[in-house]
Design a protein around this motif. Sequence first.
Motif, PDB file in Angstrom:
ATOM      1  N   ASN A  66       0.846  -1.195   0.000  1.00 11.67           N
ATOM      2  CA  ASN A  66       0.000   0.000   0.000  1.00 11.67           C
ATOM      3  C   ASN A  66       0.879   1.241   0.000  1.00 11.67           C
ATOM      4  O   ASN A  66       2.104   1.151  -0.155  1.00 11.67           O
ATOM      5  CB  ASN A  66      -0.973  -0.016   1.189  1.00 11.67           C
ATOM      6  N   GLU A  67       0.259   2.402   0.201  1.00 17.83           N
ATOM      7  CA  GLU A  67       1.000   3.665   0.113  1.00 17.83           C
ATOM      8  C   GLU A  67       2.080   3.793   1.181  1.00 17.83           C
ATOM      9  O   GLU A  67       3.027   4.582   1.010  1.00 17.83           O
ATOM     10  CB  GLU A  67       0.021   4.846   0.218  1.00 17.83           C
TER      11      GLU A  67
ATOM     12  N   SER B 253      -2.619  -2.748  -3.212  1.00 14.62           N
ATOM     13  CA  SER B 253      -3.933  -2.384  -2.688  1.00 14.62           C
ATOM     14  C   SER B 253      -4.347  -0.989  -3.158  1.00 14.62           C
ATOM     15  O   SER B 253      -3.560  -0.037  -3.069  1.00 14.62           O
ATOM     16  CB  SER B 253      -3.905  -2.419  -1.155  1.00 14.62           C
ATOM     17  N   ASN B 254      -5.591  -0.859  -3.617  1.00 14.47           N
ATOM     18  CA  ASN B 254      -6.127   0.448  -3.985  1.00 14.47           C
ATOM     19  C   ASN B 254      -7.132   0.945  -2.946  1.00 14.47           C
ATOM     20  O   ASN B 254      -7.998   1.786  -3.250  1.00 14.47           O
ATOM     21  CB  ASN B 254      -6.780   0.412  -5.372  1.00 14.47           C
TER      22      ASN B 254
ATOM     23  N   ARG C 220      -7.021   2.980  -0.424  1.00 12.13           N
ATOM     24  CA  ARG C 220      -7.088   4.427  -0.179  1.00 12.13           C
ATOM     25  C   ARG C 220      -7.881   5.122  -1.278  1.00 12.13           C
ATOM     26  O   ARG C 220      -8.682   6.023  -1.002  1.00 12.13           O
ATOM     27  CB  ARG C 220      -5.676   5.015  -0.082  1.00 12.13           C
TER      28      ARG C 220
END
Length: 282
Positions: A116-117, A252-253, A255
């Motif tokens: 993730n981010e 993962s998208n 957010r």
Amino acid sequence: MASILIAGCGSIGCQLGQQLAQEHTVYGLRRTTEYVPANLHAIEADLNHKIEQLPDEIDYAFFMPTAGKYKDSAYYNAYVLNLKNLLNGLQDKNIKRLFFISSTSVFSQNDGEVVNEESPTDPHSFSTKRILEGEELALNSSTPTTIIRLGGIYGPGRTHLIDLVREGKAHCMEDVWSNRIHSDDCVGVLAHLLNLDVSGAKLENIYLGVDCEPSLSCEVYSWLAEQLSVPEIEHMEPTENSRLMRSNKKISNARLLESGYEFKFPNYRLGYTDLIENETFE
């Protein structure tokens, strides 16, 4: 209505500009302007050099770099030098936000991890080193910046994988995860984030632009072969060295979804089905 600059107005930039021009004033900057759509205001300029002819008022800017060659100097020019020149050209414009279009290649996880981010990045090649250098330059500038790291883009005019499968030239490695996004959703994501900022919503510094379904590469290749009615493609067992060299991660998208974006093509099956049905192949 906002005044928007798209710096590096290539195929995605032109598509984005056409959509945004329905509500905003949009400027498309590129070295040659013959391909800039008619409903955009074309700016012919080379970001390798000082930029002097920008409009007096710009509210938002999209920086969409492309390195024409896979060599360090090309990536430095595209992601670092061009950004420096753009930021210098924008310094008296008091813009509200810069959107930096980056790549998920800055992640080097290769054991199927969820990314993730907040996951660590790694300048594991000259290209990722330069991309991260550009990201850092933008985030540390005086201009509010949002980074969008896009996965593998496919869509009209981007049919390389389909072509390989159709021509019997494709092979895949077992147990390797891949991440992608349809070009229509690239445009949709960028427009969505702009609209959030225009509306006064608080944006995060970084978003990951991939669809909702990380997929095993061999699964994608086999599905495409079935849809195209061609023989099953070759599956290969990866060597330890190839595993270390190849990206293998599930991005993962979450957010992006939490921000309210709804995907037009949330998985590869929907996106490639639309592409196969509507694209003309040689």
